[in-house]
Scaffold this motif. Structure first.
Motif, PDB file in Angstrom:
ATOM      1  N   GLN A  85       0.822  -1.203   0.000  1.00 62.37           N
ATOM      2  CA  GLN A  85       0.000   0.000   0.000  1.00 62.37           C
ATOM      3  C   GLN A  85       0.861   1.260   0.000  1.00 62.37           C
ATOM      4  OE1 GLN A  85      -3.694   0.585   1.345  1.00 62.37           O
ATOM      5  NE2 GLN A  85      -4.215  -1.506   2.016  1.00 62.37           N
ATOM      6  N   MET A  92       1.043   4.230  -2.810  1.00 60.41           N
ATOM      7  CA  MET A  92       0.872   5.666  -2.568  1.00 60.41           C
ATOM      8  C   MET A  92       2.086   6.441  -3.030  1.00 60.41           C
ATOM      9  SD  MET A  92      -1.099   5.930   1.100  1.00 60.41           S
ATOM     10  CE  MET A  92      -0.240   4.691   2.044  1.00 60.41           C
ATOM     11  N   VAL A  93       3.245   5.945  -2.693  1.00 62.25           N
ATOM     12  CA  VAL A  93       4.465   6.664  -3.022  1.00 62.25           C
ATOM     13  C   VAL A  93       4.655   6.738  -4.543  1.00 62.25           C
ATOM     14  CG1 VAL A  93       6.987   6.538  -2.950  1.00 62.25           C
ATOM     15  CG2 VAL A  93       5.650   6.194  -0.855  1.00 62.25           C
ATOM     16  N   LEU A  94       4.378   5.655  -5.204  1.00 59.46           N
ATOM     17  CA  LEU A  94       4.615   5.632  -6.648  1.00 59.46           C
ATOM     18  C   LEU A  94       3.520   6.352  -7.433  1.00 59.46           C
ATOM     19  CD1 LEU A  94       5.916   1.966  -7.016  1.00 59.46           C
ATOM     20  CD2 LEU A  94       7.238   4.082  -7.398  1.00 59.46           C
ATOM     21  N   ASP A  95       2.290   6.073  -7.059  1.00 59.66           N
ATOM     22  CA  ASP A  95       1.197   6.597  -7.878  1.00 59.66           C
ATOM     23  C   ASP A  95       0.375   7.708  -7.234  1.00 59.66           C
ATOM     24  OD1 ASP A  95       1.914   4.738  -9.816  1.00 59.66           O
ATOM     25  OD2 ASP A  95       0.687   3.177  -8.849  1.00 59.66           O
ATOM     26  N   GLY A  96       0.642   7.969  -5.979  1.00 60.02           N
ATOM     27  CA  GLY A  96      -0.093   9.049  -5.327  1.00 60.02           C
ATOM     28  C   GLY A  96      -1.442   8.607  -4.816  1.00 60.02           C
ATOM     29  N   ILE A  97      -2.067   9.478  -4.042  1.00 59.85           N
ATOM     30  CA  ILE A  97      -3.356   9.113  -3.472  1.00 59.85           C
ATOM     31  C   ILE A  97      -4.520   9.670  -4.276  1.00 59.85           C
ATOM     32  CG2 ILE A  97      -2.333   9.070  -1.163  1.00 59.85           C
ATOM     33  CD1 ILE A  97      -3.898  11.628  -0.558  1.00 59.85           C
ATOM     34  N   ILE A 136      -6.901  10.252  -7.516  1.00 56.75           N
ATOM     35  CA  ILE A 136      -7.354   9.510  -8.687  1.00 56.75           C
ATOM     36  C   ILE A 136      -6.865  10.248  -9.929  1.00 56.75           C
ATOM     37  CG2 ILE A 136      -9.370   8.978 -10.089  1.00 56.75           C
ATOM     38  CD1 ILE A 136     -10.829   8.268  -7.532  1.00 56.75           C
ATOM     39  N   ARG A 176      -9.940  18.116  -2.058  1.00 55.68           N
ATOM     40  CA  ARG A 176      -8.595  18.265  -2.603  1.00 55.68           C
ATOM     41  C   ARG A 176      -7.981  19.603  -2.217  1.00 55.68           C
ATOM     42  NH1 ARG A 176      -6.145  15.733  -7.739  1.00 55.68           N
ATOM     43  NH2 ARG A 176      -4.283  17.000  -8.042  1.00 55.68           N
ATOM     44  N   LEU A 220      -7.164  19.588   1.545  1.00 53.53           N
ATOM     45  CA  LEU A 220      -5.909  18.891   1.802  1.00 53.53           C
ATOM     46  C   LEU A 220      -4.732  19.767   1.437  1.00 53.53           C
ATOM     47  CD1 LEU A 220      -4.960  15.276   1.355  1.00 53.53           C
ATOM     48  CD2 LEU A 220      -3.629  16.949   0.042  1.00 53.53           C
ATOM     49  N   LEU A 274     -10.165  13.133   4.015  1.00 54.00           N
ATOM     50  CA  LEU A 274      -9.848  12.033   3.100  1.00 54.00           C
ATOM     51  C   LEU A 274     -11.122  11.307   2.669  1.00 54.00           C
ATOM     52  CD1 LEU A 274      -6.609  10.558   4.730  1.00 54.00           C
ATOM     53  CD2 LEU A 274      -6.783  11.811   2.562  1.00 54.00           C
ATOM     54  N   GLU A 294     -14.830  10.894  -5.192  1.00 53.42           N
ATOM     55  CA  GLU A 294     -14.002  10.284  -6.235  1.00 53.42           C
ATOM     56  C   GLU A 294     -12.837  11.163  -6.655  1.00 53.42           C
ATOM     57  OE1 GLU A 294     -16.647   8.981  -9.284  1.00 53.42           O
ATOM     58  OE2 GLU A 294     -17.060   7.137  -8.181  1.00 53.42           O
ATOM     59  N   VAL A 295     -12.296  11.844  -5.637  1.00 54.96           N
ATOM     60  CA  VAL A 295     -11.112  12.662  -5.858  1.00 54.96           C
ATOM     61  C   VAL A 295      -9.885  11.898  -5.371  1.00 54.96           C
ATOM     62  CG1 VAL A 295      -9.908  14.751  -5.134  1.00 54.96           C
ATOM     63  CG2 VAL A 295     -12.348  14.838  -5.714  1.00 54.96           C
ATOM     64  N   PHE A 296     -10.072  11.128  -4.313  1.00 52.65           N
ATOM     65  CA  PHE A 296      -8.990  10.287  -3.799  1.00 52.65           C
ATOM     66  C   PHE A 296      -9.313   8.829  -4.060  1.00 52.65           C
ATOM     67  CE2 PHE A 296      -8.664  13.819  -0.416  1.00 52.65           C
ATOM     68  CZ  PHE A 296      -7.829  14.583  -1.241  1.00 52.65           C
ATOM     69  N   ARG A 297      -8.241   8.046  -4.148  1.00 50.03           N
ATOM     70  CA  ARG A 297      -8.412   6.632  -4.460  1.00 50.03           C
ATOM     71  C   ARG A 297      -9.198   5.888  -3.386  1.00 50.03           C
ATOM     72  NH1 ARG A 297      -2.419   4.668  -5.444  1.00 50.03           N
ATOM     73  NH2 ARG A 297      -3.480   2.661  -5.379  1.00 50.03           N
ATOM     74  N   ASP A 355      -9.197   2.513  -3.250  1.00 47.64           N
ATOM     75  CA  ASP A 355      -8.603   1.193  -3.008  1.00 47.64           C
ATOM     76  C   ASP A 355      -7.582   1.176  -1.883  1.00 47.64           C
ATOM     77  OD1 ASP A 355      -6.918   2.835  -4.471  1.00 47.64           O
ATOM     78  OD2 ASP A 355      -5.825   1.119  -5.310  1.00 47.64           O
ATOM     79  N   LEU A 356      -7.429   2.296  -1.184  1.00 54.13           N
ATOM     80  CA  LEU A 356      -6.445   2.352  -0.101  1.00 54.13           C
ATOM     81  C   LEU A 356      -7.121   2.344   1.257  1.00 54.13           C
ATOM     82  CD1 LEU A 356      -4.207   5.183  -1.602  1.00 54.13           C
ATOM     83  CD2 LEU A 356      -3.662   2.725  -1.530  1.00 54.13           C
ATOM     84  N   ASP A 357      -6.467   1.747   2.221  1.00 54.72           N
ATOM     85  CA  ASP A 357      -6.943   1.774   3.600  1.00 54.72           C
ATOM     86  C   ASP A 357      -6.878   3.230   4.072  1.00 54.72           C
ATOM     87  OD1 ASP A 357      -6.715  -0.270   6.420  1.00 54.72           O
ATOM     88  OD2 ASP A 357      -6.610   1.934   6.520  1.00 54.72           O
ATOM     89  N   THR A 417      -3.685   5.640   4.837  1.00 58.83           N
ATOM     90  CA  THR A 417      -3.461   6.855   4.064  1.00 58.83           C
ATOM     91  C   THR A 417      -3.315   8.061   4.986  1.00 58.83           C
ATOM     92  OG1 THR A 417      -4.922   5.901   2.413  1.00 58.83           O
ATOM     93  CG2 THR A 417      -4.310   8.212   2.138  1.00 58.83           C
ATOM     94  N   VAL A 432       2.497  13.390  -2.907  1.00 55.18           N
ATOM     95  CA  VAL A 432       1.432  12.686  -2.199  1.00 55.18           C
ATOM     96  C   VAL A 432       0.236  12.441  -3.126  1.00 55.18           C
ATOM     97  CG1 VAL A 432      -0.318  12.924  -0.410  1.00 55.18           C
ATOM     98  CG2 VAL A 432       2.073  13.480   0.095  1.00 55.18           C
ATOM     99  N   LEU A 433      -0.070  13.411  -3.934  1.00 53.13           N
ATOM    100  CA  LEU A 433      -1.253  13.275  -4.789  1.00 53.13           C
ATOM    101  C   LEU A 433      -0.988  12.427  -6.030  1.00 53.13           C
ATOM    102  CD1 LEU A 433      -2.621  16.933  -4.560  1.00 53.13           C
ATOM    103  CD2 LEU A 433      -3.706  14.857  -3.636  1.00 53.13           C
ATOM    104  N   ASP A 434       0.148  12.666  -6.643  1.00 47.99           N
ATOM    105  CA  ASP A 434       0.367  12.014  -7.942  1.00 47.99           C
ATOM    106  C   ASP A 434       1.455  10.945  -7.941  1.00 47.99           C
ATOM    107  OD1 ASP A 434      -1.555  13.683  -9.001  1.00 47.99           O
ATOM    108  OD2 ASP A 434      -0.079  15.274  -9.364  1.00 47.99           O
ATOM    109  N   GLY A 435       2.184  10.828  -6.805  1.00 44.97           N
ATOM    110  CA  GLY A 435       3.220   9.800  -6.737  1.00 44.97           C
ATOM    111  C   GLY A 435       4.509  10.245  -7.385  1.00 44.97           C
TER     112      GLY A 435
END
Lengths: 220, 220, 220, 220
Positions: C203, C207-212, C214, D101, D104, D156, D163-166, D168-170, D174, D208-211
């Motif tokens: 996880q 986050m680190v690679l692709d960010g949080i 969407i 967004r 944050l 968050l 649907e601004v943040f992923r 699929d993450l806990d 996060t 953090v946002l885009d990795g």
DNA sequence: TATGAATGAGGGTTCATTCAT
DNA sequence: TATGAATGAACCCTCATTCAT
């Protein structure tokens, strides 16, 4: 004269004949005491840890307690053994009932012999006896010292009376002078050095009796 | 404020040579050092707890650390102060360039004066210097001892050359004899006793120079 | 024998790589270190008294000194053991010579595994390493940190060169970001929790690679 | 919200305009606190002695007690002042009711500004807050942390819902990721360095946002 | 406001000693 | 006989704190 352990009385007078006893125990005991005495003398009793003694003896600290009751009992046995032997020597000298000058000569010589044999014990005695004397357990030190003082003082007084020693000196001062002069030697004496105890005794006696100054040639 | 002040009032008023300004701090410091020296001398450095010193000074153990860095630094200052003053005295004597016999007389007398002034420090020096010398911090002890030896040896040698001192004695042995003879006195000397330092020095010198034996009357 | 053994049974059975011989001594040592690490991590090194550690281990404070030289040496051994093991893992990863992205993935995963194994040590490292580094004794911390930085920086740079990682970011900033992001996890991570280290690593990497955020759907 | 002293409330919000207040007292107080914070941050609270603080402030340890009740009350005031100001900022952001967004983004930026202003306090908070929280006196830390968590989590969650943040993450993971990522920066941040807080915030947000990975170019 | 001196409660460490093995 | 591990008392020292000046 309480004694910590019974074993003690047994080897108080075994100095010259070593392996004669069948049991190895007393020998080991003596070895350990010698080791301890050496360390006590070098570092001071208080600064010596039981661990250091054990290290020197090649064992662990706890193991010493199989042989001795306590660090203090080791110290006691070391000093007692020394004093016992010292008084053996002194008593022999005194029993001979020599003249004051010869008595003094014999006592000093005997003292240097003891320093030779028990250098460590003497050094310990020198450094520690004063504050040990306060403890009940070491009352024998005080007692020995009293006998010691009596022996020397009376020898000096006999000498003064016999016009062998100078009468113009404070006897107590002279006593301390002679006593210290002899025993402090333990602080620098190394057995096996270039001077034998007898040779050192001779020179010391010469200084004590005749002084270090050249006497003005009387008349001629 | 128990014993501290007793010992104090006696030799406490030495600041004649140091700072004339009666700043409180240095005085207190000296008081505490005197107290400490007394206890060190009586019980031995290792056997002396910081607590005991504080008790004698009428304060708590921790409070000592406001004035000193450590127990060891107290010891160091005590010994340093003593040696500094000793060498002040010795250097003055040596600067006078007297003959060997007079130099010896002056050195011995000066020594007894130092014993009188710094009895505790001398006693400590006697008991502890050997094993302290191993530590870097106390290297000054070794150095002082070296100077000491040089001073005495050369005085004795000058005396032998000048035919003032006997030539038939081992000089090192003589050195140790004289040295020990003088300094051990600190172990029994009590300031304010019946003999002044000068008187003791006189008698000691008489013994050391001329011996305690009566000389066989020449001719008559 | 209180908490010590609890923590023990958990990660205590690590000696698979070390000495197969189940000598009691090393085991005890490790047990005690684990206990100490736990307390250090929880209360901070300075705030942890040796007595607290001993309490947790079910013994008296002094007894710890049979096993360790000092509180500090316990700390040192804890950190050293952790870093040694960490570098074992990292070196294995690096030896594989993977591409930058895979290397980063492997390093992060390995890091979370170490956190899992040495949570306490990591937490201690986090809190104390900065001011410990000043001491000579803990120089190895600085050294490790340097290696650490070199490893990560070069991986990131390789990635930028290979157009795997973004070029528009300050590399040092990125380095700190990734580094901190991973290691701070030790401050909240509890072994045996709902996420395995590998899961957390996954996880985090995501986050680190692709960010949080969407990503805006790109055309399709 | 108990307060140790009244004076405290007065200078909670005087950061920018210094000498405006007529009384010099609050200024001195703040100076001392800044000094203390610096030392606390560098050496750790427990490892920092009152004496060290006093040294840095050019006074004696005891003198600090004229200004503060205790070492602990200094710590408290440092942390309270920081948190008060932090929440001033956060509350302003939240009052604006931006989208998730933007919220944050604003929170992160505000955080870096606080790090810039209160670097020492943040570092202290980082290192000490966990074990301080156990004490009643520092309950406000726990309270603040709770608010903090609520604020971030809800932001968050709002983002996920929008649907601004992923998704699929806990979320908790996060949350910790973002939180730590930001605040640990205090451990290396130096005010006046090459990056302004806003610049750092921008880069952090980007990561953090885009990795940090380059996104696979879609189609093209 | 600040100092100098002291307090007192620990804290880390040492060490003689014990004891099961 | 000796070991390994632990005990417990004491020791040196630190430090937050107090208080008269």
């Amino acid at each position: 004269m309480r004694r910590a352990t019974d074993a003690q009385d047994h080897n108080g007078t075994v100095p010259t004949k070593k392996q004669s006893q069948v049991t190895a125990a007393p020998t080991r005991r003596r070895e350990l005491l010698d080791t301890a005495a050496e360390v006590f003398a070098e570092q001071g009793y208080n600064a010596t840890t039981v661990r250091k003694i054990a290290d020197h003896a090649g064992m662990l600290a706890g193991s010493l307690y199989y042989h001795f009751d306590s660090k203090e009992s080791m110290l006691e046995e070391i000093l007692r053994t020394f004093l016992d032997e010292l008084w053996d020597g002194y008593d022999t000298v005194l029993a001979a009932e020599l003249g004051p000058r010869e008595t003094l000569r014999a006592l000093v010589t005997e003292s240097f012999r003891e320093i030779d044999r028990h250098r460590a014990a003497v050094a310990i005695y020198q450094k520690e006896s004063r504050h040990l004397a306060a403890q009940q357990r070491f009352a024998f030190l005080t007692e020995s010292q009293r006998k010691f003082e009596k022996t020397w003082l009376s020898t000096l007084e006999r000498g003064v009376a016999a016009e062998v020693f100078r009468a113009d000196l404070d006897v107590r001062l002279t006593y301390r002078f002679v006593r210290d002069t002899v025993w402090v030697a333990a602080s620098w004496y190394r057995p096996g050095g270039q001077h034998s105890p007898e040779e050192i005794a001779r020179q010391y006696l010469s200084m004590v009796l005749d002084g270090i100054a050249i006497r003005p040639q009387p008349l001629t």
